[in-house]
Design a protein around this motif. Structure first.
Motif, mmCIF file in Angstrom:
data_model
loop_
_atom_site.group_PDB
_atom_site.id
_atom_site.type_symbol
_atom_site.label_atom_id
_atom_site.label_comp_id
_atom_site.label_asym_id
_atom_site.label_seq_id
_atom_site.Cartn_x
_atom_site.Cartn_y
_atom_site.Cartn_z
ATOM 1 N N PRO A 172 -6.290 55.302 -4.072
ATOM 2 C CA PRO A 172 -5.899 56.163 -5.196
ATOM 3 C C PRO A 172 -7.067 56.567 -6.098
ATOM 4 C CG PRO A 172 -5.114 53.920 -5.554
ATOM 5 C CD PRO A 172 -5.662 53.983 -4.156
ATOM 6 N N ILE A 173 -7.993 55.657 -6.335
ATOM 7 C CA ILE A 173 -9.102 55.972 -7.230
ATOM 8 C C ILE A 173 -10.056 56.972 -6.589
ATOM 9 C CG2 ILE A 173 -11.159 55.015 -8.352
ATOM 10 C CD1 ILE A 173 -9.450 52.540 -9.006
ATOM 11 N N MET A 174 -10.411 56.745 -5.336
ATOM 12 C CA MET A 174 -11.318 57.668 -4.659
ATOM 13 C C MET A 174 -10.645 59.020 -4.417
ATOM 14 S SD MET A 174 -14.231 56.219 -4.504
ATOM 15 C CE MET A 174 -15.056 57.416 -3.479
ATOM 16 N N ALA A 175 -9.376 58.996 -4.058
ATOM 17 C CA ALA A 175 -8.668 60.263 -3.817
ATOM 18 C C ALA A 175 -8.619 61.106 -5.090
ATOM 19 C CB ALA A 175 -7.257 59.994 -3.290
ATOM 20 N N LEU A 176 -8.248 60.497 -6.196
ATOM 21 C CA LEU A 176 -8.173 61.251 -7.447
ATOM 22 C C LEU A 176 -9.558 61.738 -7.876
ATOM 23 C CD1 LEU A 176 -6.365 62.297 -9.692
ATOM 24 C CD2 LEU A 176 -6.735 60.147 -10.900
ATOM 25 N N GLY A 177 -10.578 60.904 -7.716
ATOM 26 C CA GLY A 177 -11.935 61.310 -8.075
ATOM 27 C C GLY A 177 -12.437 62.466 -7.230
ATOM 28 N N LEU A 178 -12.182 62.403 -5.931
ATOM 29 C CA LEU A 178 -12.634 63.469 -5.036
ATOM 30 C C LEU A 178 -11.852 64.762 -5.242
ATOM 31 C CD1 LEU A 178 -13.161 61.360 -1.795
ATOM 32 C CD2 LEU A 178 -14.942 62.419 -3.203
ATOM 33 N N ILE A 179 -10.548 64.644 -5.374
ATOM 34 C CA ILE A 179 -9.719 65.849 -5.586
ATOM 35 C C ILE A 179 -10.025 66.488 -6.940
ATOM 36 C CG2 ILE A 179 -7.350 66.688 -5.892
ATOM 37 C CD1 ILE A 179 -6.542 64.537 -3.762
ATOM 38 N N GLY A 180 -10.073 65.673 -7.977
ATOM 39 C CA GLY A 180 -10.393 66.201 -9.309
ATOM 40 C C GLY A 180 -11.792 66.780 -9.364
ATOM 41 N N GLY A 181 -12.743 66.104 -8.722
ATOM 42 C CA GLY A 181 -14.104 66.627 -8.658
ATOM 43 C C GLY A 181 -14.176 67.940 -7.914
ATOM 44 N N LEU A 182 -13.448 68.025 -6.826
ATOM 45 C CA LEU A 182 -13.406 69.256 -6.044
ATOM 46 C C LEU A 182 -12.843 70.407 -6.872
ATOM 47 C CD1 LEU A 182 -13.652 70.780 -3.330
ATOM 48 C CD2 LEU A 182 -11.348 69.980 -2.817
ATOM 49 N N ILE A 183 -11.739 70.152 -7.575
ATOM 50 C CA ILE A 183 -11.121 71.190 -8.397
ATOM 51 C C ILE A 183 -12.076 71.625 -9.512
ATOM 52 C CG2 ILE A 183 -9.252 71.684 -10.036
ATOM 53 C CD1 ILE A 183 -7.473 69.859 -8.210
ATOM 54 N N CYS A 184 -12.674 70.664 -10.206
ATOM 55 C CA CYS A 184 -13.629 71.012 -11.263
ATOM 56 C C CYS A 184 -14.815 71.781 -10.682
ATOM 57 C CB CYS A 184 -14.120 69.759 -11.986
ATOM 58 S SG CYS A 184 -12.897 68.978 -13.044
ATOM 59 N N GLY A 185 -15.287 71.367 -9.524
ATOM 60 C CA GLY A 185 -16.410 72.054 -8.890
ATOM 61 C C GLY A 185 -16.068 73.472 -8.498
ATOM 62 N N LEU A 186 -14.855 73.681 -8.028
ATOM 63 C CA LEU A 186 -14.421 75.038 -7.677
ATOM 64 C C LEU A 186 -14.332 75.932 -8.914
ATOM 65 C CD1 LEU A 186 -11.662 74.256 -5.028
ATOM 66 C CD2 LEU A 186 -13.858 75.390 -4.611
ATOM 67 N N LEU A 187 -14.051 75.341 -10.059
ATOM 68 C CA LEU A 187 -13.920 76.105 -11.295
ATOM 69 C C LEU A 187 -15.261 76.430 -11.949
ATOM 70 C CD1 LEU A 187 -10.853 74.284 -12.868
ATOM 71 C CD2 LEU A 187 -10.887 76.528 -11.753
ATOM 72 N N THR A 188 -16.336 75.778 -11.488
ATOM 73 C CA THR A 188 -17.643 76.037 -12.114
ATOM 74 C C THR A 188 -18.189 77.395 -11.727
ATOM 75 O OG1 THR A 188 -18.866 74.923 -10.347
ATOM 76 C CG2 THR A 188 -18.287 73.628 -12.296
#
Length: 97
Positions: free
Chosen positions: A81-97
């Motif tokens: 759960p921790i790695m999944a949320l970190g990777l998914i959230g990071g991916l979403i934030c990265g796509l928004l940059t």
């Protein structure tokens, strides 16, 4: 809007998103866990918007999200759960940059 404001907004949204399910869980020191989770996820969102790496935004998000989530996953032994949320959230934030 500058990157600092975008990072503050993204970090706050990511942090709040990560702590909502924690209110319905039971664990030893809930208050500290919620604060730590919020600070970690807030930092991921903020840093992704404010670090300059010569790579695509989505990849920057995956790397930052993964690297910053890994210590918490090691300590809690809740890798999925921790790695999944970190990777998914990071991916979403990265796509928004």
């Amino acid at each position: 809007m500058n990157n600092i404001i975008k990072g503050l907004i993204a970090g706050t949204i990511f942090g709040i998103t990560s702590i909502i399910p924690m209110f319905f869980m039971e664990f030893e020191d809930k208050q500290k866990a919620i604060i730590a989770s919020f600070v970690n996820r807030f930092s991921i969102g903020f840093i992704i918007f404010n670090i300059d790496l010569p790579i695509q935004g989505w990849l920057k998000g995956l790397i930052i999200g993964g690297v910053m989530s890994f210590p918490d996953a090691l300590i809690t032994k809740a890798f999925k759960p921790i790695m999944a949320l970190g990777l998914i959230g990071g991916l979403i934030c990265g796509l928004l940059t």
